[in-house]
Design an enzyme around this catalytic site. Structure first.
Site, PDB file in Angstrom:
ATOM      1  N   GLY A 160       0.540  -1.115  -0.234  1.00 18.94           N
ATOM      2  CA  GLY A 160      -0.206  -0.089  -0.295  1.00 18.94           C
ATOM      3  C   GLY A 160       0.854   0.900  -0.422  1.00 18.94           C
ATOM      4  N   GLY A 220       2.405   3.791   1.455  1.00 15.42           N
ATOM      5  CA  GLY A 220       2.985   4.450   3.253  1.00 15.42           C
ATOM      6  C   GLY A 220       3.577   5.493   2.560  1.00 15.42           C
ATOM      7  N   ARG A 221       3.974   6.307   1.617  1.00 14.35           N
ATOM      8  CA  ARG A 221       3.970   7.520   1.549  1.00 14.35           C
ATOM      9  C   ARG A 221       3.022   8.467   0.638  1.00 14.35           C
ATOM     10  NH1 ARG A 221      10.405   7.509   0.733  1.00 14.35           N
ATOM     11  NH2 ARG A 221      10.224   5.270  -0.749  1.00 14.35           N
ATOM     12  N   LYS A 238       3.912  12.603  -2.850  1.00  9.57           N
ATOM     13  CA  LYS A 238       4.788  11.298  -2.378  1.00  9.57           C
ATOM     14  C   LYS A 238       5.442  11.837  -1.348  1.00  9.57           C
ATOM     15  CE  LYS A 238       8.176   7.775  -3.111  1.00  9.57           C
ATOM     16  NZ  LYS A 238       8.672   7.179  -4.503  1.00  9.57           N
ATOM     17  N   GLY A 261       6.872   7.500   6.212  1.00 14.11           N
ATOM     18  CA  GLY A 261       6.042   8.139   5.499  1.00 14.11           C
ATOM     19  C   GLY A 261       7.037   9.345   5.019  1.00 14.11           C
ATOM     20  N   ARG A 266       3.045  15.051  -7.438  1.00 13.32           N
ATOM     21  CA  ARG A 266       3.503  13.351  -8.804  1.00 13.32           C
ATOM     22  C   ARG A 266       1.782  13.366  -9.786  1.00 13.32           C
ATOM     23  NH1 ARG A 266       5.778   8.147  -7.374  1.00 13.32           N
ATOM     24  NH2 ARG A 266       3.992   7.179  -6.172  1.00 13.32           N
ATOM     25  N   ASP A 299       3.895  -4.424  -7.512  1.00 11.86           N
ATOM     26  CA  ASP A 299       3.270  -3.340  -7.051  1.00 11.86           C
ATOM     27  C   ASP A 299       3.920  -2.082  -7.468  1.00 11.86           C
ATOM     28  OD1 ASP A 299       5.771  -4.273  -5.101  1.00 11.86           O
ATOM     29  OD2 ASP A 299       5.574  -2.412  -3.983  1.00 11.86           O
ATOM     30  N   ASN A 300       5.053  -1.968  -8.887  1.00 11.78           N
ATOM     31  CA  ASN A 300       5.843  -1.196  -8.456  1.00 11.78           C
ATOM     32  C   ASN A 300       5.162  -0.983 -10.491  1.00 11.78           C
ATOM     33  OD1 ASN A 300       8.386  -1.603  -7.061  1.00 11.78           O
ATOM     34  ND2 ASN A 300       6.857  -0.153  -6.814  1.00 11.78           N
ATOM     35  N   ASP A 339       6.683   4.560  -9.771  1.00  6.15           N
ATOM     36  CA  ASP A 339       7.663   3.917  -8.766  1.00  6.15           C
ATOM     37  C   ASP A 339       9.434   4.660  -9.143  1.00  6.15           C
ATOM     38  OD1 ASP A 339       5.667   4.878  -7.079  1.00  6.15           O
ATOM     39  OD2 ASP A 339       5.892   1.726  -6.947  1.00  6.15           O
TER      40      ASP A 339
HETATM   41  C1  LIG Z   1      10.262   3.985  -5.915  1.00  5.43           C
HETATM   42  C2  LIG Z   1       9.190   2.901  -5.300  1.00  5.43           C
HETATM   43  O1  LIG Z   1       8.483   3.257  -5.245  1.00  5.43           O
HETATM   44  N1  LIG Z   1       9.262   1.600  -5.281  1.00  5.43           N
HETATM   45  C3  LIG Z   1       8.778   0.841  -3.822  1.00  5.43           C
HETATM   46  C4  LIG Z   1       8.478  -0.922  -5.131  1.00  5.43           C
HETATM   47  O2  LIG Z   1       7.960  -1.145  -4.080  1.00  5.43           O
HETATM   48  C5  LIG Z   1       8.677  -2.021  -3.126  1.00  5.43           C
HETATM   49  C6  LIG Z   1       7.797  -2.781  -2.149  1.00  5.43           C
HETATM   50  O3  LIG Z   1       8.006  -3.926  -3.317  1.00  5.43           O
HETATM   51  C7  LIG Z   1       8.535  -0.447  -2.224  1.00  5.43           C
HETATM   52  O4  LIG Z   1       9.704  -0.453  -1.373  1.00  5.43           O
HETATM   53  C8  LIG Z   1       9.230   0.361  -2.994  1.00  5.43           C
HETATM   54  O5  LIG Z   1       8.970   1.865  -2.002  1.00  5.43           O
END
Ligand SMILES: CC(=O)N[C@H]1CO[C@H](CO)[C@@H](O)[C@@H]1O
Ligand SMILES: *[C@@H]1O[C@H](CO)[C@@H](O)[C@H](O)[C@H]1NC(C)=O
Ligand SMILES: *[C@@H]1O[C@H](CO)[C@@H](O)[C@H](O)[C@H]1NC(C)=O
Ligand SMILES: *[C@@H]1O[C@H](CO)[C@@H](O)[C@H](O)[C@H]1NC(C)=O
Ligand SMILES: *[C@@H]1O[C@H](CO)[C@@H](O)[C@H](O)[C@H]1NC(C)=O
Length: 587
Positions: free
Chosen positions: A171, A173-174, A194, A207, A264, A341-342, A351
């Protein structure tokens, strides 16, 4: 369990011998798509929006919003369609049966400074007059201290496979989604902060994001856009004096850094992991709901009454992910953390963490210095894409019939072909080749093999091949062409050169200047090399944002030779100190 998919092991032709050079040859010459396409990705970026354009806001350019209080976002769609986490408060917890949690950003502690803003995003997407970025209000809006009207800030619940294994709930997280903005072109963009503080998904994190990682995300996402690669965008970068403690190299040496926030944007921030978590926890109604929403909002070519709509969705994501990764490869971009998740469901780059642009050509290039296994090396990305798409098909499993599941397998089997076809097209364009000849794959693979052997610079080899005239090539006159000088030290260079020049000479009616022109439009002269980012970061950390601004400007025209960039050495052989540089991965 992670296992390499050998169908694609070559990735970007890590051909260790010339016996495998034909790996790049898969394009059927009857296929019109095979014709060398020059920079079509730019076009497709704008095409994407074309059919969504409604003349809802018929304003002229001078009608940009000058007062931030008039800037409105909407969260209606997101919060009316989906159930929201009933618990409030930004404490870490396991969340069930929802897509979002309401989460109020934690304002950055002042004083705040605007480190950078993207005029292209501010004016072209957000309809804001660039002058508003100079106001104090903007600093607060763009860092979580004030919310735009209509905003109900949300943190998204998702899961994911990290480094090959199911990691459960992850999820935002920040990051906080502020809502959707419908601009005057009729495009809908979801705004996110972000680094804006804890959410229910922060786990043990604080965060925050530090200046270092925020500068990198700001610069790289904008640079990727101007390279023509589908990506999230960045509107602004605000830095603060708020102390943030980080172990930069995960080696126990903690440093006090400073917090920063990037504003973003993406058409959608949903990821493969957004669906996976629902599937994994048996939330089938919600899985269908999210899928239907994503399809209705973002996959306009799919009819929502179609019985095979989830399959059509899957097929689209497979196709577009293959295209995206091929584009990454064509500019030497290594994402660095290709966890599910990215990976965006819209197949855009999201990401930006420990990414890197490959310098010396090396398929094993790994930008994340802690990734010892090289799981996410530049050359492994096509395989990882396949792995992630397989996880997506598993997530869709519960809403597919047995027959559809088999069809999904067939679709996934087509991934390698799509990827290889696209890579072939892109690299042909990088070499200025028109039409299709039997040995084109060989020509490309031969070149890459020499580049690997001579450690030639990926970006500048292709760029200098674009700038050099056929006559100069023939004479091997590489004055001032450092990358070609490196390349030409290969003992087989002359052999390759004769094949290439012959191939070019068979392009009837193609003038050499036209070839150069085509090639210069697909082979950038400037990419965000780590040393360039690092140098700008060092200054930014002392509140000197001039180099961030310079890079942002230069990377907005990556195909155009610019005097300031030349003076800064951005197309020159990387400085000595760059070789010792380690990318810091904690962010
Ligand atoms: C840059 C970024 O947000 N990377 C995320 C990619 O996914 C991982 C979890 O699988 C996150 O910890 C990273 O922050
Ligand atoms: C938009 O504005 C232009 C110029 O004012 C006008 O000619 C045109 O009819 C308008 N279009 C719509 C759809 O309102
Ligand atoms: C695959 O995706 C690319 C890039 O978005 C697009 O141009 C192409 O039309 C798609 N192909 C199919 C068969 O949908
Ligand atoms: C870099 O790779 C290591 C080892 O696989 C991993 O633990 C770490 O999380 C990665 N860094 C990032 C930012 O993902
Ligand atoms: C090499 O090319 C440059 C142009 O880039 C030209 O000025 C120079 O005269 C050439 N040298 C020779 C030896 O042909």
């Amino acid at each position: 369990m992670w296992r390499p998919y050998h169908v694609l092991v070559f990735a970007l032709v890590a051909a260790s011998s010339f016996t495998s050079v034909h790996v790049l040859e898969f394009c059927q010459s009857t296929d019109h798509d095979c014709h060398s396409d020059s920079h079509d990705n730019k076009a497709s970026n704008s095409q994407l929006s074309l059919h969504t354009v409604k003349s809802r806001w018929n304003m002229s350019v001078s009608n940009l919003i000058k007062d931030l209080e008039q800037f409105r976002v909407s969260c209606k769609k997101l919060i009316e369609v989906f159930p929201i986490d009933e618990i409030r408060g930004n404490f870490a917890r396991s969340v069930k049966n929802c897509i979002f949690s309401q989460s109020i950003p934690t304002p950055l502690k002042g004083p705040l400074r605007l480190a950078a803003a993207s005029k292209d995003v501010i004016e072209g997407i957000l309809d804001l007059d660039e002058a508003v970025t100079q106001s104090d209000d903007f600093l607060h809006y763009a860092s979580g201290g004030r919310l735009p009207s209509g905003s109900v800030p949300l943190a998204h619940r998702y899961g994911g496979h990290q480094f090959g294994f199911w990691a459960g709930q992850l999820g935002d997280g920040r990051a906080h989604s502020l809502g959707q903005y419908t601009n005057r072109k009729g495009e809908v963009w979801e705004l996110q902060l972000k680094g804006s503080g804890k959410t229910p998904y922060s786990r043990s994190g604080d965060g925050r994001a530090v200046i270092r990682s925020s500068v990198r995300e700001f610069l790289c996402s904008e640079a990727m856009h101007f390279l023509g690669v589908p990506t999230s965008r960045a509107a602004s970068l605000i830095v603060s004096d708020e102390p943030v403690i980080r172990d930069k190299f995960y080696n126990g040496n903690v440093n006090v850094e400073r917090g920063a926030v990037v504003l973003r944007l993406a058409k959608s921030w949903f990821r493969i992991g957004s669906l996976e978590i629902l599937s994994q926890s048996g939330e089938m109604d919600l899985l269908r709901k999210l899928l239907n929403f994503v399809i209705d909002e973002h996959f306009s070519s799919i009819n929502s009454d179609e019985p095979d709509k989830y399959l059509a969705f899957y097929s689209t994501v497979v196709n577009e992910t293959a295209h995206l990764i091929a584009q990454w490869m064509s500019v030497g971009f290594a994402h660095g953390v290709c966890n599910t998740d990215n990976f965006s469901l819209l197949s855009i780059t999201i990401d930006y963490g420990p990414f890197g642009f490959m310098e010396s050509y090396n398929p094993s290039f790994v930008p994340n210095t802690s990734d010892d296994e090289g799981r996410y090396s530049v050359g492994a990305q096509a395989d990882v894409g396949l792995f992630n798409l397989e996880k997506l098909s598993l997530a869709l499993g519960p809403v597919l019939s047995k027959q559809q599941q088999n069809a999904a397998k067939m679709i996934l089997n087509g991934y390698a072909r799509i990827y290889q076809m696209r890579i072939h097209q892109l690299f042909k364009a990088k070499l200025g080749l028109l039409g299709e000849e039997e040995d084109d794959g060989y020509l490309i693979a031969f070149l890459l093999k020499m580049m690997e052997d001579t450690r030639s610079d990926f970006t500048m080899t292709f760029r200098q091949l674009s700038e050099v005239s056929a006559q100069q090539l023939h004479n091997r006159n590489f004055t001032q062409m450092w990358a070609l000088e490196d390349l030409s030290s290969h003992k087989l260079f002359s052999d390759w050169l004769s094949i290439y020049l012959l191939r070019l000479s068979r392009q009837l009616h193609d003038r050499d200047v036209d070839r150069q022109h085509r090639m210069k439009n697909v082979n950038p002269r400037y990419v965000l090399r780590n040393w360039m980012a690092e140098s700008a970061i060092r200054k930014a950390e002392m509140n000197d944002f001039s180099e961030v601004e310079l890079l942002h400007h230069i990377l907005s025209f990556p195909f155009v030779t610019q005097e300031t960039a030349e003076e800064a050495g951005y197309a020159a052989r990387p400085p000595q100190w760059a070789q010792r540089l380690k990318v810091s991965c904690s962010s």
